[in-house]
Design a protein around this motif. Structure first.
Motif, PDB file in Angstrom:
ATOM      1  N   ARG A 194     141.760  26.246  46.193  1.00  0.00           N
ATOM      2  CA  ARG A 194     141.434  27.675  46.182  1.00  0.00           C
ATOM      3  C   ARG A 194     141.563  28.258  44.775  1.00  0.00           C
ATOM      4  NH1 ARG A 194     144.489  27.458  51.008  1.00  0.00           N
ATOM      5  NH2 ARG A 194     146.339  28.233  49.901  1.00  0.00           N
ATOM      6  N   GLU A 195     142.645  27.839  44.071  1.00  0.00           N
ATOM      7  CA  GLU A 195     142.812  28.348  42.708  1.00  0.00           C
ATOM      8  C   GLU A 195     141.670  27.888  41.812  1.00  0.00           C
ATOM      9  OE1 GLU A 195     146.633  27.075  41.464  1.00  0.00           O
ATOM     10  OE2 GLU A 195     147.729  28.513  42.699  1.00  0.00           O
ATOM     11  N   LEU A 196     141.265  26.621  41.975  1.00  0.00           N
ATOM     12  CA  LEU A 196     140.160  26.120  41.153  1.00  0.00           C
ATOM     13  C   LEU A 196     138.853  26.813  41.506  1.00  0.00           C
ATOM     14  CD1 LEU A 196     139.312  24.209  38.975  1.00  0.00           C
ATOM     15  CD2 LEU A 196     139.005  22.423  40.681  1.00  0.00           C
ATOM     16  N   HIS A 197     138.726  27.185  42.793  1.00  0.00           N
ATOM     17  CA  HIS A 197     137.530  27.937  43.176  1.00  0.00           C
ATOM     18  C   HIS A 197     137.452  29.243  42.394  1.00  0.00           C
ATOM     19  CE1 HIS A 197     135.507  31.064  45.620  1.00  0.00           C
ATOM     20  NE2 HIS A 197     134.619  30.117  45.824  1.00  0.00           N
ATOM     21  N   ASP A 198     138.622  29.892  42.226  1.00  0.00           N
ATOM     22  CA  ASP A 198     138.627  31.121  41.425  1.00  0.00           C
ATOM     23  C   ASP A 198     138.234  30.846  39.977  1.00  0.00           C
ATOM     24  OD1 ASP A 198     139.435  32.414  43.678  1.00  0.00           O
ATOM     25  OD2 ASP A 198     141.563  32.418  43.152  1.00  0.00           O
ATOM     26  N   VAL A 199     138.726  29.703  39.452  1.00  0.00           N
ATOM     27  CA  VAL A 199     138.385  29.346  38.076  1.00  0.00           C
ATOM     28  C   VAL A 199     136.887  29.129  37.942  1.00  0.00           C
ATOM     29  CG1 VAL A 199     138.690  27.600  36.284  1.00  0.00           C
ATOM     30  CG2 VAL A 199     140.660  28.369  37.629  1.00  0.00           C
ATOM     31  N   GLY A 236     130.206  25.609  31.451  1.00  0.00           N
ATOM     32  CA  GLY A 236     129.768  24.803  32.598  1.00  0.00           C
ATOM     33  C   GLY A 236     130.409  23.430  32.619  1.00  0.00           C
ATOM     34  N   ARG A 237     130.545  22.796  31.447  1.00  0.00           N
ATOM     35  CA  ARG A 237     131.197  21.484  31.403  1.00  0.00           C
ATOM     36  C   ARG A 237     132.660  21.558  31.833  1.00  0.00           C
ATOM     37  NH1 ARG A 237     127.466  20.640  27.173  1.00  0.00           N
ATOM     38  NH2 ARG A 237     128.789  21.788  25.691  1.00  0.00           N
ATOM     39  N   ASP A 242     136.786  20.532  35.899  1.00  0.00           N
ATOM     40  CA  ASP A 242     137.827  20.995  36.818  1.00  0.00           C
ATOM     41  C   ASP A 242     137.485  20.634  38.260  1.00  0.00           C
ATOM     42  OD1 ASP A 242     139.386  22.029  34.827  1.00  0.00           O
ATOM     43  OD2 ASP A 242     138.507  24.037  34.939  1.00  0.00           O
ATOM     44  N   MET A 243     136.227  20.795  38.624  1.00  0.00           N
ATOM     45  CA  MET A 243     135.802  20.475  39.991  1.00  0.00           C
ATOM     46  C   MET A 243     135.958  18.985  40.265  1.00  0.00           C
ATOM     47  SD  MET A 243     134.737  21.524  42.869  1.00  0.00           S
ATOM     48  CE  MET A 243     134.115  23.185  42.602  1.00  0.00           C
ATOM     49  N   ARG A 245     138.063  16.942  38.910  1.00  0.00           N
ATOM     50  CA  ARG A 245     139.474  16.591  38.968  1.00  0.00           C
ATOM     51  C   ARG A 245     140.073  16.963  40.330  1.00  0.00           C
ATOM     52  NH1 ARG A 245     140.833  19.104  34.877  1.00  0.00           N
ATOM     53  NH2 ARG A 245     141.874  20.939  35.705  1.00  0.00           N
ATOM     54  N   ILE A 246     139.798  18.148  40.815  1.00  0.00           N
ATOM     55  CA  ILE A 246     140.397  18.567  42.082  1.00  0.00           C
ATOM     56  C   ILE A 246     139.783  17.803  43.249  1.00  0.00           C
ATOM     57  CG2 ILE A 246     138.827  20.481  42.545  1.00  0.00           C
ATOM     58  CD1 ILE A 246     142.632  20.333  43.150  1.00  0.00           C
ATOM     59  N   VAL A 247     138.490  17.501  43.178  1.00  0.00           N
ATOM     60  CA  VAL A 247     137.869  16.711  44.247  1.00  0.00           C
ATOM     61  C   VAL A 247     138.465  15.314  44.285  1.00  0.00           C
ATOM     62  CG1 VAL A 247     135.712  15.622  44.979  1.00  0.00           C
ATOM     63  CG2 VAL A 247     135.720  18.030  44.332  1.00  0.00           C
ATOM     64  N   ARG A 248     138.763  14.753  43.114  1.00  0.00           N
ATOM     65  CA  ARG A 248     139.384  13.433  43.075  1.00  0.00           C
ATOM     66  C   ARG A 248     140.760  13.453  43.738  1.00  0.00           C
ATOM     67  NH1 ARG A 248     138.699  12.693  38.188  1.00  0.00           N
ATOM     68  NH2 ARG A 248     140.730  13.323  37.354  1.00  0.00           N
TER      69      ARG A 248
END
Length: 403
Positions: A194-199, A236-237, A242-243, A245-248
């Motif tokens: 959720r936090e990364l979604h905000d990022v 964008g990169r 970040d996406m 990393r969190i998905v992993r």
């Protein structure tokens, strides 16, 4: 040691065989016609004393009764009574007391042995050739020996059941702990997502604004439009990294801990919030010193949030375990391509003994949650008691500069 012995059942089998062989060796000393049959029968029954203790007790008691009858009722004795191989009856009684589950089995085994002692002491059975006078010395001494063995076996039984209950409780607690860790880790990963979604949402908003601005100045100011496009690419990169990393983390479950789920801070955090966190800790009674060393370079929003959470949770632990009055030194050092976070406290002057270290290290979920946050960012995390008094938290994060 107890578990190691329990893990080797062949030791028990060898011990039972040794007891049976002892009875066999004793039996060979007797020369009456049926002594060997009775003695060997008792020895054979003892081989099954752990699996069928009550059945073994019944068989050995029956053979002891046959031994008594063959020694008393015929015109001449066919067995020796009493005989040393009757020790098999005591072994069978001990087996029932220590291994039988129902408590009445233990009482019944003791009663059978006492009845046998009473018969051997002169009470006899109707029509026997034995004396009807009771030998009180034999009765008291043999009864005392039987009672001592019974009580010893009862102590062993109580000890065995106590150890078994402790092992079961420990196994249950371990299963519950692992289950809670898995649940809390899943909750923490969901919070990080959720936090990364905000990022990512913030990054997308920046990219949209930069794209709109580039469109407006594309013809009038190509250089400014190029700068905007470069910022879009860099943002964008970072968002894509970040996406990934969190998905992993969510797919592989990397990280071994959990954190008490706080309210997700949906605002854009930065290193400037460290002073606010330190000021709040000072207001709570801590003597906090905050030092930032090196050239402050830009961090991604996710890493800034990690830095803030590490410091915030460390101060919370100091308040919880050391209490007001503790001195805390927070150091944030930018060293090349890494940023080092160190939080030291003096434990309010209390020595960090084994119990205090265990309480702070395992009493809550904050340390494990911090470790997972740092590992998600590709960093390293350690925490533990200092030499003397206090606690130390160290974290190291790779620096990924942003435009």
């Amino acid at each position: 040691m107890l578990r190691r012995i329990q893990a080797l059942p062949w030791i028990h089998t060898a011990y039972d065989i040794a007891l049976a062989m002892l009875v066999v060796v004793i039996t060979t000393r007797y020369v009456e016609e049926y002594d060997w049959i009775v003695g060997w029968g008792m020895a054979l029954a003892l081989l099954f004393r752990r699996r069928r203790p009550l059945t073994v007790m019944a068989v050995v008691s029956g053979l002891a009764l046959v031994q008594y009858v063959l020694s008393e009722y015929p015109t001449f004795s066919l067995t020796t009574d009493p005989a040393a191989y009757d020790v098999a009856l005591l072994i069978a009684m001990v087996s029932v007391v220590t291994h039988a589950r129902p408590m009445w089995h233990s009482h019944a085994a003791g009663a059978v042995v006492l009845a046998g002692i009473a018969v051997e002491s002169g009470l006899g059975l109707p029509g026997s050739r034995g004396s009807v006078e009771v030998d009180l010395v034999t009765l008291v001494s043999y009864s005392g020996l039987g009672a001592a063995l019974w009580l010893t076996a009862m102590v062993l039984r109580t000890r065995r059941l106590y150890v078994a209950s402790l092992e079961e409780r420990a196994a249950t607690a371990e299963r519950e702990r692992e289950h809670l860790v898995q649940i809390a880790a899943a909750e923490e990963r969901a919070e990080i997502a959720r936090e990364l979604h905000d990022v990512v949402a913030h990054s997308l908003a920046v990219m949209i604004l930069q794209a709109d601005g580039a469109g407006y100045v594309l013809k009038s100011d190509p250089d400014k439009a190029g700068s905007a496009l470069k910022a879009i690419g860099d943002t964008g990169r970072d968002a894509l990294e970040d996406m990934h990393r969190i998905v992993r983390v969510l797919r592989t479950g990397r990280g071994s801990g959990q954190e008490e789920a706080p309210e997700v801070d949906r605002r854009r955090v930065s290193l400037d919030d460290l002073e606010t966190v330190a000021e709040r800790a000072r207001a709570a009674g801590l003597d906090v010193k905050l030092d930032v060393e090196g050239d402050r370079v830009g961090l991604s929003t996710a890493d800034e949030l990690t830095v803030l959470r590490v410091v915030q949770e460390s101060l919370t632990n100091v308040l919880r375990h050391a209490g007001p009055g503790a001195q805390v030194a927070i150091t944030l050092r930018f060293d090349g391509d890494v940023v080092v976070i160190r939080v030291l406290d003096d434990g309010a002057g209390k020595l960090a003994g084994a119990r205090a270290a265990a309480d702070r290290g395992s009493g809550g979920n904050g340390l494990v949650g911090m470790r997972e946050r740092v590992e998600v960012s590709g960093g390293k995390f350690t925490a533990g008691p200092r030499l003397g008094a206090g606690w130390q938290v160290d974290a190291e994060l790779p620096v990924r500069t942003v435009a």
